[in-house]
Design a protein around this motif. Structure first.
Motif, PDB file in Angstrom:
ATOM      1  N   UNK A 164      30.290  44.761  22.389  1.00 22.77           N
ATOM      2  CA  UNK A 164      29.692  44.959  23.716  1.00 22.77           C
ATOM      3  C   UNK A 164      30.722  45.334  24.774  1.00 22.77           C
ATOM      4  N   UNK A 165      30.232  45.852  25.889  1.00 23.61           N
ATOM      5  CA  UNK A 165      31.021  46.103  27.087  1.00 23.61           C
ATOM      6  C   UNK A 165      30.897  44.862  27.963  1.00 23.61           C
ATOM      7  N   UNK A 166      31.944  44.038  27.986  1.00 28.00           N
ATOM      8  CA  UNK A 166      31.883  42.747  28.672  1.00 28.00           C
ATOM      9  C   UNK A 166      31.995  42.936  30.184  1.00 28.00           C
ATOM     10  N   UNK A 167      31.233  42.138  30.932  1.00 29.82           N
ATOM     11  CA  UNK A 167      31.288  42.148  32.395  1.00 29.82           C
ATOM     12  C   UNK A 167      31.368  40.708  32.891  1.00 29.82           C
ATOM     13  N   UNK A 168      32.302  40.441  33.817  1.00 37.63           N
ATOM     14  CA  UNK A 168      32.448  39.117  34.398  1.00 37.63           C
ATOM     15  C   UNK A 168      31.976  39.160  35.849  1.00 37.63           C
ATOM     16  N   UNK A 169      31.113  38.230  36.217  1.00 42.66           N
ATOM     17  CA  UNK A 169      30.682  38.109  37.608  1.00 42.66           C
ATOM     18  C   UNK A 169      31.905  37.719  38.448  1.00 42.66           C
ATOM     19  N   UNK A 170      32.348  38.574  39.384  1.00 39.44           N
ATOM     20  CA  UNK A 170      33.575  38.270  40.141  1.00 39.44           C
ATOM     21  C   UNK A 170      33.516  36.949  40.893  1.00 39.44           C
ATOM     22  N   UNK A 171      32.317  36.496  41.266  1.00 39.05           N
ATOM     23  CA  UNK A 171      32.171  35.257  42.020  1.00 39.05           C
ATOM     24  C   UNK A 171      31.707  34.098  41.151  1.00 39.05           C
ATOM     25  N   UNK A 172      31.545  34.342  39.862  1.00 36.99           N
ATOM     26  CA  UNK A 172      31.078  33.301  38.963  1.00 36.99           C
ATOM     27  C   UNK A 172      32.188  32.366  38.528  1.00 36.99           C
ATOM     28  N   UNK A 173      31.844  31.223  37.945  1.00 43.38           N
ATOM     29  CA  UNK A 173      32.858  30.235  37.540  1.00 43.38           C
ATOM     30  C   UNK A 173      33.785  30.749  36.447  1.00 43.38           C
ATOM     31  N   UNK A 174      33.319  31.643  35.604  1.00 47.29           N
ATOM     32  CA  UNK A 174      34.184  32.145  34.537  1.00 47.29           C
ATOM     33  C   UNK A 174      35.341  32.947  35.110  1.00 47.29           C
ATOM     34  N   UNK A 175      35.033  33.875  36.042  1.00 47.30           N
ATOM     35  CA  UNK A 175      36.067  34.741  36.603  1.00 47.30           C
ATOM     36  C   UNK A 175      36.940  34.028  37.622  1.00 47.30           C
ATOM     37  N   UNK A 176      36.406  33.021  38.316  1.00 47.41           N
ATOM     38  CA  UNK A 176      37.159  32.373  39.393  1.00 47.41           C
ATOM     39  C   UNK A 176      37.888  31.110  38.954  1.00 47.41           C
ATOM     40  N   UNK A 177      37.428  30.461  37.879  1.00 48.84           N
ATOM     41  CA  UNK A 177      38.009  29.162  37.521  1.00 48.84           C
ATOM     42  C   UNK A 177      38.482  29.105  36.080  1.00 48.84           C
ATOM     43  N   UNK A 178      37.569  29.330  35.138  1.00 51.08           N
ATOM     44  CA  UNK A 178      37.888  29.094  33.732  1.00 51.08           C
ATOM     45  C   UNK A 178      38.912  30.101  33.215  1.00 51.08           C
ATOM     46  N   UNK A 179      38.625  31.391  33.401  1.00 52.67           N
ATOM     47  CA  UNK A 179      39.505  32.417  32.852  1.00 52.67           C
ATOM     48  C   UNK A 179      40.907  32.373  33.453  1.00 52.67           C
ATOM     49  N   UNK A 180      41.082  32.234  34.780  1.00 50.52           N
ATOM     50  CA  UNK A 180      42.444  32.133  35.322  1.00 50.52           C
ATOM     51  C   UNK A 180      43.210  30.932  34.771  1.00 50.52           C
ATOM     52  N   UNK A 181      42.510  29.824  34.569  1.00 48.18           N
ATOM     53  CA  UNK A 181      43.168  28.636  34.029  1.00 48.18           C
ATOM     54  C   UNK A 181      43.671  28.893  32.618  1.00 48.18           C
ATOM     55  N   UNK A 250      33.926  35.252  24.777  1.00 43.86           N
ATOM     56  CA  UNK A 250      34.275  36.409  25.607  1.00 43.86           C
ATOM     57  C   UNK A 250      35.340  36.035  26.639  1.00 43.86           C
ATOM     58  N   UNK A 251      36.414  35.416  26.125  1.00 45.57           N
ATOM     59  CA  UNK A 251      37.501  34.967  26.989  1.00 45.57           C
ATOM     60  C   UNK A 251      38.834  35.636  26.635  1.00 45.57           C
TER      61      UNK A 251
END
Length: 306
Positions: A164-181, A250-251
């Motif tokens: 798939x073509x993955x998309x992260x919600x820029x304001x969602x918890x995945x893009x703002x918290x989990x993935x950066x950590x 998808x991380x």
């Protein structure tokens, strides 16, 4: 996600029920006709037909020697680059004796990767295709009243089409918290693209799909002296799927891995007695028997693991 789910639109090939739509999803290279029937159709088609029927009928071997082929070549731009796509369909049909006819048809489809990768430190292009189909038939006029037709076919597929073509919600918890950590901890990689339509994926490895479907059907037609007809459909089919996804979360990290194996085998028998037709009252009667066995997992291995 629900491998044991069977749809409410039944797929029938030459009158035989198929529990998996993949049996009708190959290159339709030797078709006589396709029937689309609105549901419910449970009077004549007894299984999974509350919403309707898709009836696919292949062309019987011809009485004269015939043959043909079709070759198409195309190109898809974007994503991983220029993706070459080729497809061939062809076959030959004709008599072997005065009472025996045969046909052999096949197809092959191949396409390069259409999905590029945008992982900073690596990755793998996806959405290529490699699929071939073969079908052979024998038609025998055993007597003036009895015809037997044997149909056997296989479809083999090995590709990465489900990447798939993955998309992260820029304001969602995945893009703002989990993935950066996870990235600061050195677990996850970085994705250079967050566009859901640019044909760029962020998988460290593409999603791999391998499938194989086989089917054998014996059709029998016997005309009685009073004009009635006895029809028999005997069929066997087998389907096997193997899939691998090394980044279910998808991380951009191969932590949650899915390796799934599914296999199903079916047997069926149908007998029908039809009136001659054209009378004040036309009728038919019959019996239908079907059995299916489904297995998931390969030798007891769990489909999910960390």
């Amino acid at each position: 996600n629900i491998p044991t789910f069977e749809p409410a639109v039944g797929v029938f090939i030459d009158g035989a029920f198929r529990s998996r739509a993949v049996f009708g999803a190959s290159e339709l290279f030797d078709m006589e006709r396709i029937e689309i029937l609105r549901g419910p159709q449970s009077t004549l088609y007894g299984k999974n037909t509350t919403a309707g029927v898709i009836g696919i009928y292949t062309r019987a071997p011809s009485e004269e020697l015939t043959g043909g082929g079709e070759l198409s070549v195309g190109n898809v731009e974007g994503g991983a680059g220029d993706a070459l796509s080729t497809q061939f369909k062809g076959g030959i049909s004709g008599p072997l004796t005065d009472t025996l006819r045969a046909s052999l048809t096949g197809s092959y489809a191949n396409a390069d990767e259409t999905m590029g990768e945008a992982v900073t430190n690596g990755g793998e292009d996806g959405n290529d295709a490699d699929r071939y189909s073969v079908r052979g038939q024998l038609s025998w006029d055993a007597t003036d009243a009895l015809n037997l037709r044997l149909i056997a076919g296989t479809v083999q597929e090995d590709d990465k089409q489900t990447t798939p073509d993955i998309y992260f919600d820029p304001k969602g918890p995945l893009a703002t918290s989990v993935l950066p950590l996870w990235q600061r901890a050195g677990i996850s990689d970085t994705c250079a693209s967050n566009d859901a339509h640019d044909r760029e994926t962020c998988h460290t490895r593409a999603v791999i799909t391998e499938s194989e479907s086989n089917e054998v059907t014996l059709l029998g037609t016997y005309e009685l002296v009073n004009g009635w007809t006895v029809n028999s459909i005997t069929s066997w089919d087998n389907y096997r799927f193997e899939g691998s996804n090394n980044d279910v979360a998808q991380m951009m990290a191969p932590l949650l891995i899915l390796q799934d194996t599914q296999e199903t085998e079916s047997w069926q028998q149908e007998l029908r007695l039809n009136s001659a037709g054209g009378e004040t009252v036309d009728w038919l009667g019959g019996v239908f028997w079907y059995t299916n066995e489904f297995e998931r997992g390969d030798g007891g291995d769990r489909p999910f693991f960390l």
